[in-house]
Design a protein around this motif. Structure first.
Motif, short mmCIF file in Angstrom:
data_model
loop_
_atom_site.label_atom_id
_atom_site.label_comp_id
_atom_site.label_asym_id
_atom_site.label_seq_id
_atom_site.Cartn_x
_atom_site.Cartn_y
_atom_site.Cartn_z
N MET A 1 0.86 -1.17 0.00
CA MET A 1 0.00 0.00 0.00
C MET A 1 0.91 1.23 0.00
O MET A 1 1.85 1.29 0.78
CB MET A 1 -0.89 -0.03 1.24
N THR B 1 -13.92 -7.70 1.70
CA THR B 1 -14.31 -7.12 2.99
C THR B 1 -15.66 -6.44 2.87
O THR B 1 -16.51 -6.58 3.76
CB THR B 1 -13.24 -6.11 3.46
N ILE C 1 -5.85 -4.91 5.39
CA ILE C 1 -5.07 -6.07 4.92
C ILE C 1 -5.40 -6.38 3.46
O ILE C 1 -4.49 -6.56 2.64
CB ILE C 1 -5.32 -7.29 5.83
N GLU C 2 -6.69 -6.42 3.15
CA GLU C 2 -7.07 -6.71 1.77
C GLU C 2 -6.56 -5.63 0.83
O GLU C 2 -6.03 -5.93 -0.26
CB GLU C 2 -8.58 -6.86 1.64
N GLY D 1 -4.00 -3.70 1.26
CA GLY D 1 -2.55 -3.84 1.16
C GLY D 1 -2.14 -4.95 0.23
O GLY D 1 -1.21 -4.81 -0.56
N ARG D 2 -2.86 -6.05 0.31
CA ARG D 2 -2.54 -7.19 -0.58
C ARG D 2 -2.87 -6.88 -2.03
O ARG D 2 -2.21 -7.39 -2.94
CB ARG D 2 -3.30 -8.43 -0.13
N ARG D 3 -3.90 -6.09 -2.24
CA ARG D 3 -4.28 -5.73 -3.62
C ARG D 3 -3.40 -4.60 -4.15
O ARG D 3 -3.53 -4.22 -5.31
CB ARG D 3 -5.74 -5.29 -3.66
N GLY D 4 -2.58 -4.02 -3.27
CA GLY D 4 -1.76 -2.89 -3.70
C GLY D 4 -2.59 -1.64 -3.84
O GLY D 4 -2.42 -0.88 -4.79
N ALA E 1 -11.24 -2.97 -1.27
CA ALA E 1 -11.37 -4.19 -0.45
C ALA E 1 -12.75 -4.80 -0.70
O ALA E 1 -13.65 -4.73 0.13
CB ALA E 1 -11.15 -3.86 1.01
#
Length: 176
Positions: A1, A146, A59-60, A62-65, A143
């Motif tokens: 992120m 989420t 978190i989601e 961040g993982r997806r950028g 997200a």
């Protein structure tokens, strides 16, 4: 992120924590007046669900950028800003009786708000703040899981809270 997105996310958390401090202060004052809390377990679950939703979205995202400079993030930011404006308007409107918990003050200190907002929108804190806030943060961070799964899970204690609040208000206020 990216750093800008992370900074904005931290601002979201800070803004929400400010409302918790207001709630805690109001709760202390209300309980000194003899106020009674209802639905304690559900209130605890709502607070837990709220923070879990924030964490899951972060978190989601961040993982997806998750990145800030796109139309989707700007839309999410707009929804979030609207929700926070509504939160602080509700806090301003009902002042000392606003808390994140379901607390009823003695009749001499707990007056129903009959302003335009409360007259035409039942539970503006939930429908104009909480739900848009959660939608806004998920959209801002892209997200989507989420938003879909987290919102469904969150709605369980929220609907329970609304039902509890309706019952308690009808019990304590004849003209509710």
């Amino acid at each position: 992120m990216e750093a800008t997105t992370l900074l904005i996310f931290y601002a979201f958390v800070f803004i929400r924590l400010l409302s918790i401090f207001i709630s805690t202060g109001n709760e202390r004052k209300l309980k000194k007046m003899g106020a009674v809390e209802y639905g304690k377990r559900n209130s605890a679950f709502l607070v837990l669900a709220h923070f879990a939703y924030y964490i899951a979205a972060a978190i989601e995202g961040g993982r997806r950028g998750a990145f800030f400079f796109d139309a989707i993030s700007f839309a999410g930011l707009g929804i979030y800003v609207f929700s926070i404006l509504m939160l602080y308007y509700v806090i301003y409107s009902i002042r000392h009786v606003w808390t994140v918990k379901l607390i009823i003050a003695p009749a001499s200190h707990h007056v129903l708000n009959r302003s335009f907002l409360f007259k035409y929108i039942k539970h503006p804190n939930y429908f104009l703040n909480v739900i848009p806030e959660l939608i806004g943060i998920a959209v801002f961070l892209h997200a989507w899981v989420t938003l879909g799964v987290g919102m469904v899970i969150y709605l369980i204690p929220l609907i329970t809270r609304i039902r509890q609040e309706e019952a308690v208000m009808k019990e304590h206020f004849q003209n509710y």
